[in-house]
Design a protein around this motif. Structure first.
Motif, mmCIF file in Angstrom:
data_model
loop_
_atom_site.group_PDB
_atom_site.id
_atom_site.type_symbol
_atom_site.label_atom_id
_atom_site.label_comp_id
_atom_site.label_asym_id
_atom_site.label_seq_id
_atom_site.Cartn_x
_atom_site.Cartn_y
_atom_site.Cartn_z
ATOM 1 N N GLN A 60 0.680 -1.150 0.082
ATOM 2 C CA GLN A 60 0.050 -0.191 -0.154
ATOM 3 C C GLN A 60 0.783 1.304 0.017
ATOM 4 O OE1 GLN A 60 -2.062 0.676 3.662
ATOM 5 N NE2 GLN A 60 -0.718 -0.607 4.831
ATOM 6 N N ALA A 61 0.477 2.352 -0.568
ATOM 7 C CA ALA A 61 1.194 3.657 -0.525
ATOM 8 C C ALA A 61 2.163 3.663 -1.661
ATOM 9 C CB ALA A 61 1.450 4.003 0.596
ATOM 10 N N SER A 62 3.258 2.667 -1.684
ATOM 11 C CA SER A 62 4.397 2.764 -2.386
ATOM 12 C C SER A 62 4.167 2.152 -3.837
ATOM 13 C CB SER A 62 5.535 2.165 -1.600
ATOM 14 O OG SER A 62 5.367 0.631 -1.755
ATOM 15 N N GLY A 63 3.272 0.956 -3.583
ATOM 16 C CA GLY A 63 3.169 0.297 -4.947
ATOM 17 C C GLY A 63 4.501 -0.761 -5.156
ATOM 18 N N ASN A 64 5.079 -0.971 -4.275
ATOM 19 C CA ASN A 64 6.235 -1.773 -4.169
ATOM 20 C C ASN A 64 5.708 -3.268 -4.474
ATOM 21 O OD1 ASN A 64 8.261 0.166 -4.692
ATOM 22 N ND2 ASN A 64 8.491 0.167 -2.247
ATOM 23 N N GLU A 65 6.333 -4.009 -5.240
ATOM 24 C CA GLU A 65 5.912 -5.465 -5.256
ATOM 25 C C GLU A 65 6.356 -6.070 -4.099
ATOM 26 O OE1 GLU A 65 6.971 -9.361 -8.014
ATOM 27 O OE2 GLU A 65 7.325 -7.389 -8.768
ATOM 28 N N VAL A 66 5.415 -7.146 -3.470
ATOM 29 C CA VAL A 66 5.610 -7.951 -2.315
ATOM 30 C C VAL A 66 5.914 -9.275 -2.583
ATOM 31 C CG1 VAL A 66 4.749 -8.513 -0.042
ATOM 32 C CG2 VAL A 66 4.349 -6.266 -0.710
ATOM 33 N N GLU A 67 7.001 -10.045 -2.276
ATOM 34 C CA GLU A 67 6.931 -11.181 -2.531
ATOM 35 C C GLU A 67 6.062 -12.183 -1.536
ATOM 36 O OE1 GLU A 67 10.760 -13.214 -3.205
ATOM 37 O OE2 GLU A 67 11.653 -11.488 -3.843
ATOM 38 N N VAL A 68 5.226 -13.015 -1.888
ATOM 39 C CA VAL A 68 4.311 -13.691 -1.118
ATOM 40 C C VAL A 68 4.433 -15.204 -1.518
ATOM 41 C CG1 VAL A 68 1.970 -13.994 -0.323
ATOM 42 C CG2 VAL A 68 2.878 -11.815 -0.841
ATOM 43 N N PRO A 69 4.696 -16.192 -0.719
ATOM 44 C CA PRO A 69 4.733 -17.503 -1.317
ATOM 45 C C PRO A 69 3.293 -18.079 -1.784
ATOM 46 C CG PRO A 69 5.030 -17.404 1.186
ATOM 47 C CD PRO A 69 4.772 -15.900 0.854
ATOM 48 N N VAL A 93 6.442 -6.248 13.196
ATOM 49 C CA VAL A 93 6.195 -5.176 12.630
ATOM 50 C C VAL A 93 7.092 -4.923 11.339
ATOM 51 C CG1 VAL A 93 5.477 -4.076 15.171
ATOM 52 C CG2 VAL A 93 7.990 -4.203 14.466
ATOM 53 N N GLY A 94 8.102 -5.671 11.326
ATOM 54 C CA GLY A 94 8.904 -5.332 10.100
ATOM 55 C C GLY A 94 8.230 -5.826 8.918
ATOM 56 N N ILE A 95 8.563 -5.174 7.754
ATOM 57 C CA ILE A 95 8.151 -5.537 6.363
ATOM 58 C C ILE A 95 8.632 -7.051 6.069
ATOM 59 C CG2 ILE A 95 7.949 -4.950 4.071
ATOM 60 C CD1 ILE A 95 6.541 -2.922 5.672
ATOM 61 N N GLY A 96 7.631 -7.914 5.642
ATOM 62 C CA GLY A 96 8.448 -9.307 4.988
ATOM 63 C C GLY A 96 7.498 -10.410 5.798
ATOM 64 N N PRO A 97 8.024 -11.451 5.597
ATOM 65 C CA PRO A 97 7.451 -12.689 5.980
ATOM 66 C C PRO A 97 7.237 -12.716 7.706
ATOM 67 C CG PRO A 97 9.141 -13.324 4.565
ATOM 68 C CD PRO A 97 9.184 -11.775 4.814
ATOM 69 N N VAL A 98 5.955 -13.217 8.091
ATOM 70 C CA VAL A 98 5.561 -13.277 9.371
ATOM 71 C C VAL A 98 5.729 -14.627 9.675
ATOM 72 C CG1 VAL A 98 3.619 -12.906 11.443
ATOM 73 C CG2 VAL A 98 3.953 -11.397 9.264
ATOM 74 N N ARG A 99 6.305 -14.758 10.992
ATOM 75 C CA ARG A 99 6.846 -16.184 11.610
ATOM 76 C C ARG A 99 5.285 -16.745 12.334
ATOM 77 N NH1 ARG A 99 11.983 -16.490 10.718
ATOM 78 N NH2 ARG A 99 13.200 -15.222 10.893
ATOM 79 N N HIS A 117 3.835 -9.340 5.889
ATOM 80 C CA HIS A 117 3.310 -8.117 6.373
ATOM 81 C C HIS A 117 3.641 -7.111 5.269
ATOM 82 C CE1 HIS A 117 4.039 -4.646 9.300
ATOM 83 N NE2 HIS A 117 2.766 -4.754 9.180
ATOM 84 N N GLY A 118 3.014 -6.301 4.771
ATOM 85 C CA GLY A 118 3.047 -5.295 3.828
ATOM 86 C C GLY A 118 3.351 -3.795 4.526
ATOM 87 N N GLY A 119 3.063 -3.812 5.861
ATOM 88 C CA GLY A 119 3.426 -2.430 6.198
ATOM 89 C C GLY A 119 2.093 -1.782 6.937
ATOM 90 N N VAL A 120 2.366 -0.270 7.852
ATOM 91 C CA VAL A 120 1.312 0.058 8.022
ATOM 92 C C VAL A 120 1.218 1.612 7.555
ATOM 93 C CG1 VAL A 120 0.252 1.122 10.274
ATOM 94 C CG2 VAL A 120 1.546 -1.012 10.397
ATOM 95 N N PHE A 121 -0.176 1.998 6.989
ATOM 96 C CA PHE A 121 -0.131 3.253 6.462
ATOM 97 C C PHE A 121 -1.401 3.874 6.930
ATOM 98 C CE2 PHE A 121 -1.251 6.169 2.824
ATOM 99 C CZ PHE A 121 -0.303 6.919 2.973
ATOM 100 N N GLU A 122 -1.435 4.988 7.325
ATOM 101 C CA GLU A 122 -2.736 5.615 7.950
ATOM 102 C C GLU A 122 -3.643 4.656 8.875
ATOM 103 O OE1 GLU A 122 -4.424 7.686 4.602
ATOM 104 O OE2 GLU A 122 -2.914 9.161 4.622
ATOM 105 N N ALA A 123 -3.031 4.079 9.665
ATOM 106 C CA ALA A 123 -3.769 3.217 10.623
ATOM 107 C C ALA A 123 -4.322 1.874 9.930
ATOM 108 C CB ALA A 123 -4.827 3.832 11.176
#
Length: 154
Positions: A60-69, A93-99, A117-123
């Protein structure tokens, strides 16, 4: 263990009711007839959420591609999670795979390949759940503790 409501592949939208929520845990499990991913929160209010399949996972917001299995990607936006209310657990809280596995690995459970996790933007906190195919799903909130639950039909 039972699931609530009906399974569908249609987008789901539930508005938040207040919301100063902090992520505490993400876990996945396999049950009779469905696979489940649970997002647990502390704090006040009821989370809102938007859930639907995304052909191309993008942050969200950046539009960057997210690697998801996986082969299909359920995008889950959990609302009512302000950036100022961050968990102390770095892995949540970090961007990326969640354990999400019991041994702390990155894999999910059953047909769930993983959670990213893709991040937090505007709650709004963004997650992608990778599955083997675009399976019917059901998403809902529970209380005591506050949880957003996603069940995938097997």
């Amino acid at each position: 263990m039972e699931t609530q409501g009906a399974f569908s592949t249609e987008e789901v939208r539930i508005p938040p009711q207040g919301g100063e929520l902090v992520i505490q845990d993400v876990r996945a499990g396999t049950h009779d007839g469905f696979d489940r991913v649970v997002f647990e929160f502390s704090g006040s209010g009821k989370p809102g959420f938007i859930a639907g399949y995304s052909p191309e996972p993008r942050q969200q917001a950046s539009g960057n591609e997210v690697e998801v299995p996986g082969q299909a990607y359920l995008e889950l936006m959990i609302q009512g999670t302000p950036m100022g209310q961050m968990s102390e657990r770095e892995d949540l809280v970090g961007i990326g795979p969640v354990r999400v596995s019991p041994d702390g690995g990155l894999v999910g459970a059953g047909n769930v390949a993983g959670v990213v996790h893709g991040g937090v933007f505007e709650a709004d906190t963004q997650y992608f759940i990778g599955v083997d195919s675009a399976r019917p799903f059901n998403v809902y909130a529970l209380e005591n503790p506050t949880r957003v639950v996603v069940d995938f039909q097997r």
